[in-house]
Design an enzyme around this catalytic site. Structure first.
Site, PDB file in Angstrom:
ATOM      1  N   GLY A 132     108.756 170.652 -48.153  1.00  0.00           N
ATOM      2  CA  GLY A 132     109.113 171.752 -47.245  1.00  0.00           C
ATOM      3  C   GLY A 132     108.990 171.381 -45.789  1.00  0.00           C
ATOM      4  O   GLY A 132     107.918 171.499 -45.192  1.00  0.00           O
ATOM      5  N   GLU A 135     113.349 174.580 -41.715  1.00  0.00           N
ATOM      6  CA  GLU A 135     113.121 176.031 -41.575  1.00  0.00           C
ATOM      7  C   GLU A 135     114.386 176.672 -41.017  1.00  0.00           C
ATOM      8  O   GLU A 135     115.283 175.975 -40.539  1.00  0.00           O
ATOM      9  CB  GLU A 135     111.954 176.270 -40.619  1.00  0.00           C
ATOM     10  N   GLY A 139     116.005 172.247 -38.120  1.00  0.00           N
ATOM     11  CA  GLY A 139     116.585 171.346 -39.114  1.00  0.00           C
ATOM     12  C   GLY A 139     116.415 169.928 -38.598  1.00  0.00           C
ATOM     13  O   GLY A 139     115.429 169.254 -38.888  1.00  0.00           O
ATOM     14  N   GLY A 351     148.525 165.272 -56.382  1.00  0.00           N
ATOM     15  CA  GLY A 351     148.290 166.710 -56.582  1.00  0.00           C
ATOM     16  C   GLY A 351     147.146 166.976 -57.542  1.00  0.00           C
ATOM     17  O   GLY A 351     146.364 167.928 -57.364  1.00  0.00           O
ATOM     18  N   GLU A 374     118.658 165.023 -45.488  1.00  0.00           N
ATOM     19  CA  GLU A 374     117.708 163.964 -45.148  1.00  0.00           C
ATOM     20  C   GLU A 374     118.137 163.230 -43.873  1.00  0.00           C
ATOM     21  O   GLU A 374     117.957 162.020 -43.721  1.00  0.00           O
ATOM     22  CB  GLU A 374     117.436 163.059 -46.356  1.00  0.00           C
TER      23      GLU A 374
HETATM   24  N1  COS Z   1     107.557 156.023 -39.281  1.00  0.00           N
HETATM   25  C1  COS Z   1     106.475 155.965 -38.478  1.00  0.00           C
HETATM   26  N2  COS Z   1     106.383 156.657 -37.324  1.00  0.00           N
HETATM   27  C2  COS Z   1     107.414 157.422 -36.971  1.00  0.00           C
HETATM   28  C3  COS Z   1     108.580 157.538 -37.760  1.00  0.00           C
HETATM   29  C4  COS Z   1     108.615 156.781 -38.947  1.00  0.00           C
HETATM   30  N3  COS Z   1     109.684 156.830 -39.744  1.00  0.00           N
HETATM   31  N4  COS Z   1     109.445 158.359 -37.138  1.00  0.00           N
HETATM   32  C5  COS Z   1     108.848 158.765 -36.004  1.00  0.00           C
HETATM   33  N5  COS Z   1     107.630 158.201 -35.917  1.00  0.00           N
HETATM   34  C6  COS Z   1     106.661 158.366 -34.826  1.00  0.00           C
HETATM   35  C7  COS Z   1     107.261 157.818 -33.550  1.00  0.00           C
HETATM   36  O1  COS Z   1     106.995 156.439 -33.404  1.00  0.00           O
HETATM   37  C8  COS Z   1     106.552 158.629 -32.510  1.00  0.00           C
HETATM   38  O2  COS Z   1     105.269 158.082 -32.313  1.00  0.00           O
HETATM   39  P1  COS Z   1     104.637 158.004 -30.829  1.00  0.00           P
HETATM   40  O3  COS Z   1     104.538 159.421 -30.392  1.00  0.00           O
HETATM   41  O4  COS Z   1     103.347 157.315 -31.067  1.00  0.00           O
HETATM   42  O5  COS Z   1     105.616 157.200 -30.033  1.00  0.00           O
HETATM   43  C9  COS Z   1     106.385 159.979 -33.160  1.00  0.00           C
HETATM   44  O6  COS Z   1     106.477 159.750 -34.565  1.00  0.00           O
HETATM   45  C10 COS Z   1     107.442 160.975 -32.737  1.00  0.00           C
HETATM   46  O7  COS Z   1     108.710 160.420 -32.991  1.00  0.00           O
HETATM   47  P2  COS Z   1     110.008 160.825 -32.151  1.00  0.00           P
HETATM   48  O8  COS Z   1     109.678 160.802 -30.698  1.00  0.00           O
HETATM   49  O9  COS Z   1     111.139 159.969 -32.597  1.00  0.00           O
HETATM   50  O10 COS Z   1     110.169 162.366 -32.609  1.00  0.00           O
HETATM   51  P3  COS Z   1     111.275 163.459 -32.275  1.00  0.00           P
HETATM   52  O11 COS Z   1     110.629 164.774 -32.344  1.00  0.00           O
HETATM   53  O12 COS Z   1     112.016 163.093 -31.023  1.00  0.00           O
HETATM   54  O13 COS Z   1     112.266 163.442 -33.526  1.00  0.00           O
HETATM   55  C11 COS Z   1     113.971 162.722 -35.021  1.00  0.00           C
HETATM   56  C12 COS Z   1     112.854 162.353 -34.017  1.00  0.00           C
HETATM   57  C13 COS Z   1     115.049 163.588 -34.422  1.00  0.00           C
HETATM   58  C14 COS Z   1     114.579 161.380 -35.404  1.00  0.00           C
HETATM   59  C15 COS Z   1     113.304 163.404 -36.236  1.00  0.00           C
HETATM   60  O14 COS Z   1     112.879 164.701 -35.901  1.00  0.00           O
HETATM   61  C16 COS Z   1     114.203 163.485 -37.425  1.00  0.00           C
HETATM   62  O15 COS Z   1     114.330 162.517 -38.189  1.00  0.00           O
HETATM   63  N6  COS Z   1     114.864 164.634 -37.614  1.00  0.00           N
HETATM   64  C17 COS Z   1     115.664 164.888 -38.778  1.00  0.00           C
HETATM   65  C18 COS Z   1     114.853 165.502 -39.844  1.00  0.00           C
HETATM   66  C19 COS Z   1     115.567 165.475 -41.137  1.00  0.00           C
HETATM   67  O16 COS Z   1     116.016 164.430 -41.568  1.00  0.00           O
HETATM   68  N7  COS Z   1     115.663 166.613 -41.763  1.00  0.00           N
HETATM   69  C20 COS Z   1     116.376 166.692 -42.988  1.00  0.00           C
HETATM   70  C21 COS Z   1     115.722 167.440 -44.042  1.00  0.00           C
HETATM   71  S1  COS Z   1     114.135 167.001 -44.395  1.00  0.00           S
HETATM   72  S2  COS Z   1     114.048 166.900 -46.285  1.00  0.00           S
END
Ligand code: COS
Length: 396
Positions: A132, A135, A139, A351, A374
């Site tokens: 989960g 929300e 997303g 078709g 994802e």
């Molecule tokens: N492994 C280890 N650390 C990670 C990581 C990973 N895969 N991804 C991010 N981090 C760490 C980053 O290194 C960063 O650390 P620091 O603060 O120490 O630098 C921290 O987590 C925050 O990362 P980031 O700044 O990239 O976060 P954001 O909030 O900007 O978001 C995205 C990044 C947009 C890429 C992320 O929110 C995302 O993947 N969103 C999509 C979510 C998704 O796929 N949803 C689908 C349904 S879920 S089932």
């Protein structure tokens, strides 16, 4: 499970046993799952008898360490298994892949020994899991989630709504991300992950959403109303680690979706080739026409490229730490590739490709979500480009 180097039994199943398992799985898919597809579509869920068969095959326990009742597959072995599971109707993979992917990864990386013992054993035994994160108002921007978990004595009390949650209607166990502090900053710092028994008082499930495709793979809202859990339900028993757990779990989930898309593309191309060999126009099978051959050949080459990416990304996961870039690149390429392949397969059918009676139409609809969930293709681009920039700055 990613970063298997961290795990003592990292090598996975021995190669011979694994190949034998894969052969057995291919037969199970051919003889049991594919013939049951129509029933799954009609019921819009996987029938209980088949879920039992999937449990008996060990499909919920693929990545769990042996000590908790699992097969402890390596990343490559697991992802190759998912590729096979990408071929029958997606409902089958959807049912088991949260257990074997995101749920297990998060626990292996962030769970305490006690949490691993309890929850990985339940997962391996086939209690269906859900994850989960998403929300109604968050997303792609996961860090903006609003579900709250407030500490009350030795418990936490959770309130909020989760959306589009795969397996919500059938899940028995869940990993739920919630905010343990209302402070919005630092952005990701106050997100925590909770291990939830989905039968707990206060957990309710919305009606399964009607979707474009992937019939039988159920998604629904999870509504949490004053759900009380012990402090031991907090993943790692440490607040603020939920965002990291979610992102690490998503790296694993993205390899899995890429592999599922590859499997679906392979099935679609088989369908397209069979049709092209059987269907005649101008006195010969349409497969003899060069413009049809171009569609077949482009599809085959792209499938091959995705397969190579998959194997490489998995090999890197086994020898290195974080593989966010490779997981995102593979997920992006493979799901976009799958979209192109199913589109060509509809085109080859002419078709007939537009008729529900032919498989091409369903495969076309089923493929569409892979470019979205994802992490959309656009989110994968973000992950890849940000890593490139980080590497550049670090002089790598
Ligand atoms: N492994 C280890 N650390 C990670 C990581 C990973 N895969 N991804 C991010 N981090 C760490 C980053 O290194 C960063 O650390 P620091 O603060 O120490 O630098 C921290 O987590 C925050 O990362 P980031 O700044 O990239 O976060 P954001 O909030 O900007 O978001 C995205 C990044 C947009 C890429 C992320 O929110 C995302 O993947 N969103 C999509 C979510 C998704 O796929 N949803 C689908 C349904 S879920 S089932």
């Amino acid at each position: 499970m990613l970063e298997t180097a961290e795990h003592p039994a990292a090598a996975g199943m021995d190669a011979e046993s694994f190949e034998a398992f894969l052969d057995q799985l291919r037969r199970f898919i051919r003889d049991r799952l594919i013939p049951a597809e129509e029933e799954v579509f009609e019921l819009d869920r996987v029938p209980d008898a088949l879920v039992d068969d999937m449990r008996d095959m060990g499909l919920f326990a693929l990545t769990t360490p042996e000590e908790f009742g699992g097969a402890n597959l390596s990343v490559s072995q697991y992802i190759r298994t998912v590729r096979e599971m990408g071929k029958p109707a997606p409902a089958f993979r959807a049912l088991m892949s949260i257990n074997t992917g995101m749920f297990t990864t998060a626990l292996m990386k962030g769970g305490t020994a006690d949490q691993q013992r309890e929850w990985l054993s339940r997962s391996a035994a086939g209690e269906v899991a859900c994850f989960g994160l998403t929300e109604p108002d968050s997303g792609s921007d996961s860090a903006a989630l609003k579900t709250r978990a407030i500490r009350e004595g030795s418990d936490y009390v959770l309130n909020g709504t989760k959306r589009y949650i795969t397996n919500a209607p059938s899940a028995k166990i869940g990993l739920i991300m919630a905010r343990t502090n209302a402070e919005p900053l630092p952005r990701n710092a106050h997100i925590s992950a909770f291990l939830i028994d989905m039968n707990a008082p206060g957990v309710s499930i919305g009606r399964p959403d009607k979707k474009m495709g992937q019939s039988g793979a159920q998604i629904a809202d999870i509504i949490l109303e004053d759900v009380r859990v012990p402090a031991a339900a907090l993943l790692g028993e440490e607040e603020g680690k939920g965002f990291l757990a979610a992102m690490q779990a998503l790296d694993s989930g993205r390899l899995s979706v890429g592999a599922a898309a590859l499997g679906l593309a392979e099935r679609a191309l088989e369908t397209g080739l069979r049709y092209a060999m059987e269907r005649k126009a101008f006195g010969e099978p349409i497969a003899q026409f060069q413009l049809i051959q171009a569609m077949l050949a482009d599809s085959r080459a792209e499938i091959y490229a995705a397969e190579c990416m998959m194997l490489d990304a998995c090999a890197r996961a086994e020898t290195r730490g974080r593989i966010s870039l490779e997981a995102s690149a593979f997920k992006m390429f493979s799901t976009e590739m799958c979209g192109r392949v199913v589109d060509r397969v509809v085109q080859i059918h002419g078709g007939a490709g537009y008729l529900a009676e032919y498989e091409a139409e369903r495969l076309f609809r089923d493929a569409r979500i892979y470019r979205i969930y994802e992490g959309t293709t656009q989110i994968q681009q973000l992950v890849i480009a940000r890593q490139m920039i980080r590497d550049f700055v670090a002089g790598a």
